[in-house]
Design a protein around this motif. Structure first.
Motif, PDB file in Angstrom:
ATOM      1  N   ARG A  97      -8.566   7.996  -0.940  1.00 48.70           N
ATOM      2  CA  ARG A  97      -8.120   9.442  -0.085  1.00 48.70           C
ATOM      3  C   ARG A  97      -8.920   9.421   0.967  1.00 48.70           C
ATOM      4  O   ARG A  97     -10.059   9.187   1.217  1.00 48.70           O
ATOM      5  CB  ARG A  97      -8.294  10.373  -1.163  1.00 48.70           C
ATOM      6  CG  ARG A  97      -9.449  10.999  -1.470  1.00 48.70           C
ATOM      7  CD  ARG A  97      -9.400  12.018  -2.623  1.00 48.70           C
ATOM      8  NE  ARG A  97      -8.824  13.292  -2.211  1.00 48.70           N
ATOM      9  CZ  ARG A  97      -8.359  14.054  -3.004  1.00 48.70           C
ATOM     10  NH1 ARG A  97      -8.568  13.911  -4.308  1.00 48.70           N
ATOM     11  NH2 ARG A  97      -7.848  15.229  -2.641  1.00 48.70           N
ATOM     12  N   TYR A 144      -4.087   7.056  -1.165  1.00 43.99           N
ATOM     13  CA  TYR A 144      -3.430   5.541  -1.038  1.00 43.99           C
ATOM     14  C   TYR A 144      -3.479   4.993  -2.303  1.00 43.99           C
ATOM     15  O   TYR A 144      -4.575   5.374  -3.160  1.00 43.99           O
ATOM     16  CB  TYR A 144      -4.174   4.694  -0.120  1.00 43.99           C
ATOM     17  CG  TYR A 144      -4.250   5.790   1.395  1.00 43.99           C
ATOM     18  CD1 TYR A 144      -5.412   6.136   1.816  1.00 43.99           C
ATOM     19  CD2 TYR A 144      -3.268   5.333   2.390  1.00 43.99           C
ATOM     20  CE1 TYR A 144      -5.267   6.829   2.905  1.00 43.99           C
ATOM     21  CE2 TYR A 144      -3.233   5.998   3.460  1.00 43.99           C
ATOM     22  CZ  TYR A 144      -4.468   6.788   3.807  1.00 43.99           C
ATOM     23  OH  TYR A 144      -4.661   7.318   5.085  1.00 43.99           O
ATOM     24  N   THR A 167      -4.318  12.592   2.794  1.00 43.29           N
ATOM     25  CA  THR A 167      -3.462  11.513   2.202  1.00 43.29           C
ATOM     26  C   THR A 167      -4.161  10.808   1.223  1.00 43.29           C
ATOM     27  O   THR A 167      -5.401  10.582   1.112  1.00 43.29           O
ATOM     28  CB  THR A 167      -3.023  10.677   3.197  1.00 43.29           C
ATOM     29  OG1 THR A 167      -2.281  11.273   4.456  1.00 43.29           O
ATOM     30  CG2 THR A 167      -2.471   9.400   2.913  1.00 43.29           C
ATOM     31  N   SER A 206       1.413   5.246  -0.060  1.00 43.92           N
ATOM     32  CA  SER A 206       0.749   6.474   0.668  1.00 43.92           C
ATOM     33  C   SER A 206       1.316   7.685  -0.009  1.00 43.92           C
ATOM     34  O   SER A 206       2.477   7.646  -0.083  1.00 43.92           O
ATOM     35  CB  SER A 206       0.778   6.410   2.007  1.00 43.92           C
ATOM     36  OG  SER A 206       0.157   5.457   2.821  1.00 43.92           O
ATOM     37  N   GLN A 219      -3.745   0.942  -3.187  1.00 46.69           N
ATOM     38  CA  GLN A 219      -3.640  -0.441  -2.472  1.00 46.69           C
ATOM     39  C   GLN A 219      -3.073  -1.273  -3.744  1.00 46.69           C
ATOM     40  O   GLN A 219      -3.971  -1.109  -4.599  1.00 46.69           O
ATOM     41  CB  GLN A 219      -4.755  -0.810  -2.041  1.00 46.69           C
ATOM     42  CG  GLN A 219      -4.678  -2.213  -1.273  1.00 46.69           C
ATOM     43  CD  GLN A 219      -3.813  -2.713  -0.343  1.00 46.69           C
ATOM     44  OE1 GLN A 219      -3.745  -1.851   0.761  1.00 46.69           O
ATOM     45  NE2 GLN A 219      -3.163  -3.856  -0.387  1.00 46.69           N
ATOM     46  N   ARG A 247       0.688  -1.139   0.227  1.00 46.77           N
ATOM     47  CA  ARG A 247      -0.107   0.071   0.115  1.00 46.77           C
ATOM     48  C   ARG A 247       0.940   1.096  -0.004  1.00 46.77           C
ATOM     49  O   ARG A 247       1.648   1.501   0.902  1.00 46.77           O
ATOM     50  CB  ARG A 247      -0.969   0.034   1.214  1.00 46.77           C
ATOM     51  CG  ARG A 247      -1.828   1.315   1.227  1.00 46.77           C
ATOM     52  CD  ARG A 247      -3.047   1.281   2.159  1.00 46.77           C
ATOM     53  NE  ARG A 247      -2.446   1.879   3.304  1.00 46.77           N
ATOM     54  CZ  ARG A 247      -3.326   2.342   4.467  1.00 46.77           C
ATOM     55  NH1 ARG A 247      -4.697   2.328   4.072  1.00 46.77           N
ATOM     56  NH2 ARG A 247      -2.727   2.858   5.288  1.00 46.77           N
TER      57      ARG A 247
END
Length: 121
Positions: free
Chosen positions: A71, A79, A77, A20, A81, A18
């Motif tokens: 998000r 992300y 942030t 970030s 995945q 994942r």
């Protein structure tokens, strides 16, 4: 907007990571966010994007069904995945911010420094 991507690493094929991307600035929630990647000797390519409201998400054909973008505007942030990783996913991954969601890098105004993802076979 300043962006910092992290979460990359070395993983075996079939594994997950994942990523970030942390953003500074109070206007993060007004930007669409995207992920791009660049493998050695190749051009930077679009991976995924998400609208400011998370209402819409977009994926490159090569990652659709395996990657998920999301998000959290409260945390500034975004992300990515990444599941079922393949050796061809090996690249430096960059997050970027744009005034409106787009699939081409020239539409993005701000870029993070990149994080390396290496998938071994």
């Amino acid at each position: 907007v300043q962006l910092q991507a992290f979460g990359g690493g070395l993983v075996q094929a079939g594994g997950s990571l994942r990523l970030s991307c942390a953003a500074s600035g109070r206007t993060f929630s007004s930007y669409a966010m995207g992920w791009f990647r660049q493998a050695p000797g190749k051009e930077r390519e679009f991976v995924s994007a998400i609208t400011w409201s998370s209402n819409s998400t977009y994926y490159a054909h090569s990652v659709k069904g395996r990657f998920t973008i999301s998000r959290d505007n409260a945390k500034n942030t975004v992300y990515l995945q990444m599941n079922s990783l393949k050796p061809e996913d090996t690249a430096v991954y960059y997050c970027a911010a744009a005034r409106s969601v787009a699939g081409t890098s020239r539409e993005y105004d701000y870029w993070g420094q990149g994080t390396q993802v290496t998938v071994s076979s």
